[in-house]
Design an enzyme around this catalytic site. Structure first.
Site, PDB file in Angstrom:
ATOM      1  N   GLY A  38       0.781  -1.237   0.000  1.00  7.83           N
ATOM      2  CA  GLY A  38       0.000   0.000   0.000  1.00  7.83           C
ATOM      3  C   GLY A  38       0.808   1.280   0.000  1.00  7.83           C
ATOM      4  O   GLY A  38       0.254   2.353  -0.201  1.00  7.83           O
ATOM      5  N   THR A  40       3.161   4.609   1.040  1.00 15.11           N
ATOM      6  CA  THR A  40       2.920   5.714   1.966  1.00 15.11           C
ATOM      7  C   THR A  40       1.433   5.982   2.126  1.00 15.11           C
ATOM      8  O   THR A  40       0.934   6.152   3.231  1.00 15.11           O
ATOM      9  CB  THR A  40       3.625   6.994   1.449  1.00 15.11           C
ATOM     10  OG1 THR A  40       5.034   6.799   1.467  1.00 15.11           O
ATOM     11  CG2 THR A  40       3.278   8.205   2.312  1.00 15.11           C
ATOM     12  N   GLY A 183       2.215  25.558   4.412  1.00 16.79           N
ATOM     13  CA  GLY A 183       0.769  25.742   4.295  1.00 16.79           C
ATOM     14  C   GLY A 183       0.179  25.033   3.098  1.00 16.79           C
ATOM     15  O   GLY A 183      -0.731  25.549   2.445  1.00 16.79           O
ATOM     16  N   GLY A 184       0.688  23.842   2.803  1.00 14.91           N
ATOM     17  CA  GLY A 184       0.144  23.036   1.718  1.00 14.91           C
ATOM     18  C   GLY A 184      -0.917  22.082   2.227  1.00 14.91           C
ATOM     19  O   GLY A 184      -1.380  22.184   3.369  1.00 14.91           O
ATOM     20  N   HIS A 447     -33.140  17.882  -6.217  1.00 19.54           N
ATOM     21  CA  HIS A 447     -33.352  18.921  -5.205  1.00 19.54           C
ATOM     22  C   HIS A 447     -33.976  18.292  -3.964  1.00 19.54           C
ATOM     23  O   HIS A 447     -34.886  17.476  -4.071  1.00 19.54           O
ATOM     24  CB  HIS A 447     -34.302  19.994  -5.756  1.00 19.54           C
ATOM     25  CG  HIS A 447     -34.701  21.016  -4.728  1.00 19.54           C
ATOM     26  ND1 HIS A 447     -33.868  22.038  -4.345  1.00 19.54           N
ATOM     27  CD2 HIS A 447     -35.838  21.156  -3.998  1.00 19.54           C
ATOM     28  CE1 HIS A 447     -34.479  22.777  -3.428  1.00 19.54           C
ATOM     29  NE2 HIS A 447     -35.673  22.256  -3.199  1.00 19.54           N
TER      30      HIS A 447
END
Length: 469
Positions: A38, A40, A183-184, A447
């Site tokens: 799998g 990271t 700040g990513g 809706h």
């Protein structure tokens, strides 16, 4: 052992490539240095972080917004140990699922460090130091990426006080003060987890806006939302040093444009300055595989390296470091190896920030269109004018659509709002088929749904006026 394909790395790109290759009739093996498959993403990235994001959102909602809906639960009590156990259980279910898929598709799994010993040869070194030699017609490098650190700054990431995203998913207690360097996406997601659980979070970012290449109107609005939630920001700030003490660490930074330095103390410092391609100890130099000027494996338009029979994909090559981009490339490479025409449309790869609210984007930003000299029409609609959003207390954010001024073909869609990461895909499908904003505006939407905001933004783009504003 002899194979048609040997894939090195079992992250989303690698394991998807292996499955697809096997499905297409190729004898396939996959090599993974972790004990579990799998990469990271499943082990210490996408999956565990989403488990923590969801759990922290539920905790925050219980203490802040449920009462307004007539649900009184009192002050919620955090059981961090149980929350982390949920995260670990989620990871186990996913990595076990990938292992099952390998067996189901008859992909041979080799555990150990893979190294290319020349065209058609891969050596797998196990934890016991023993080597296993694999012969193959094709090699696919899918080794992903690693923590980048801070350029020019020596940082000792001990995963206890100074942590990467990996350590930030394993904190034994909620820090009183957390400094996030960067700040990513990763910094804001993990920062928001601990902020919701009670930490005082400060983000130190080199640029003047968060989320780097994101549409500027989106990043500005999103920063205001995060500040309203209690997150602090030091923008245009260049980190010059991180010093670890007995109980915490100090981060020193100065204005990127010049000025006096400032130092902040915190219990935990999260270094989230991005990732770098993982190319070490793969035998690339010995095999003659070239890297590009940014340390990525150099490939042509069909993911082939300069060496016949060796391909590369995912974070280790050019393009956004996104799991789904790697998956698409994995399928495409497998198809090419099977004699088919593998293809990825890089203009339609969604990007999502899994905070609350979420931020999602696909296609071009306004800044990119302006830079490219493309004339465009923009349409925008806020969630505040949506009935379902009001009912759910989820009125923060908006949808913005960018379309070619002459043809009306949709070139980019940007969303801030609850569930934006799910909503963005109707835009992706539309763009994959070369659709126009009028096509979307004339498509009936159920809706009441949050997705109606997308249609209203399309009405604003195609006809200059939405209905419900």
């Amino acid at each position: 052992m002899s194979y048609d394909v040997v894939v090195i790395g079992s992250g989303p790109g690698g394991y998807v490539c292996a499955i697809k290759a096997a499905q297409l009739g190729l004898k396939t093996a996959i090599v993974e240095k972790r004990a579990t498959l799998g990469g990271t993403c499943l082990n210490v990235g996408c999956i565990p972080s989403k488990a923590m994001l969801h759990a922290s959102e539920v905790f925050h909602e219980a203490g802040h917004s449920m009462a307004a809906l007539g649900v009184n639960v009192g002050k919620p009590k955090l059981d961090l140990k149980a929350m982390l156990a949920h995260k670990d259980a989620t990871v186990k279910a996913n990595v076990d699922g990938v292992a099952f898929l390998m067996k189901k598709n008859k992909v041979d799994v080799f555990t150990g460090a893979g190294k290319i010993a020349g065209a058609g040869k891969v050596v797998v070194t196990g934890d016991d130091g023993k080597d296993e030699n694999l012969e193959t017609k094709n090699i696919v490098i899918a080794t992903g990426s690693d923590v980048a650190g801070i350029p020019g700054v020596d940082v000792d990431i001990d995963e206890k006080i100074i942590v990467s995203s990996t350590g930030a998913l394993e904190l034994a207690k909620v820090p009183e003060n957390l400094i996030v360097v960067g700040g990513g996406v990763i910094g804001l997601e993990l920062g928001s987890v601990w902020q919701r659980l009670g930490a005082n979070v400060t983000v130190v970012e080199y640029l003047d806006t968060i989320l780097g290449g994101m549409d500027k109107s989106v990043s500005k609005q999103f920063q205001k939302m995060l500040e309203k939630q209690g997150m602090n920001f030091k923008m245009g700030a260049k980190v010059t040093g991180i010093e670890k003490g007995k109980s915490g660490a100090e981060v020193t930074f100065e204005p990127a444009k010049g000025g006096d330095a400032e130092t902040l103390k915190a219990d935990i410092v999260l270094v989230a300055t991005g990732r770098k391609p993982y190319t070490e100890n793969l035998g690339l130099e010995e095999a003659g595989v070239k890297l590009d000027d940014r340390g990525r494996v150099a490939i042509d338009g069909h993911w082939k390296t300069n060496v016949d029979g060796i391909y590369a994909l995912g974070d280790v090559v050019v393009g956004p470091m996104l799991a789904h981009k790697a998956e698409d490339e994995g399928m495409a490479v497998a198809e090419i190896l099977a004699g088919q025409k593998g293809h990825v449309n890089f203009d339609v790869i969604p990007s999502v920030v899994y905070t609350e609210p979420e931020v999602a984007s696909v296609g071009k930003t306004e800044e990119e269109l302006k830079s490219d000299g493309v004339e465009y029409t923009a349409g925008k609609f806020p969630f505040t004018a949506n009935g379902r959003a009001r009912a759910m207390l989820a009125t923060d954010g908006f949808v913005k659509i960018l379309a070619d001024k002459k043809t009306d073909r949709v070139l980019g869609v940007h969303i801030i709002g609850k569930g934006a990461g799910e909503i963005i895909h109707e835009a992706a499908v539309l763009m994959e088929f070369g659709g126009s904003s009028e096509d979307l505006a004339r498509t009936c939407h159920a809706h009441p749904t949050m997705s109606e905001v997308v249609r209203e933004a399309a009405l604003a783009t195609a006809f200059g006026k939405p209905i419900h504003m």
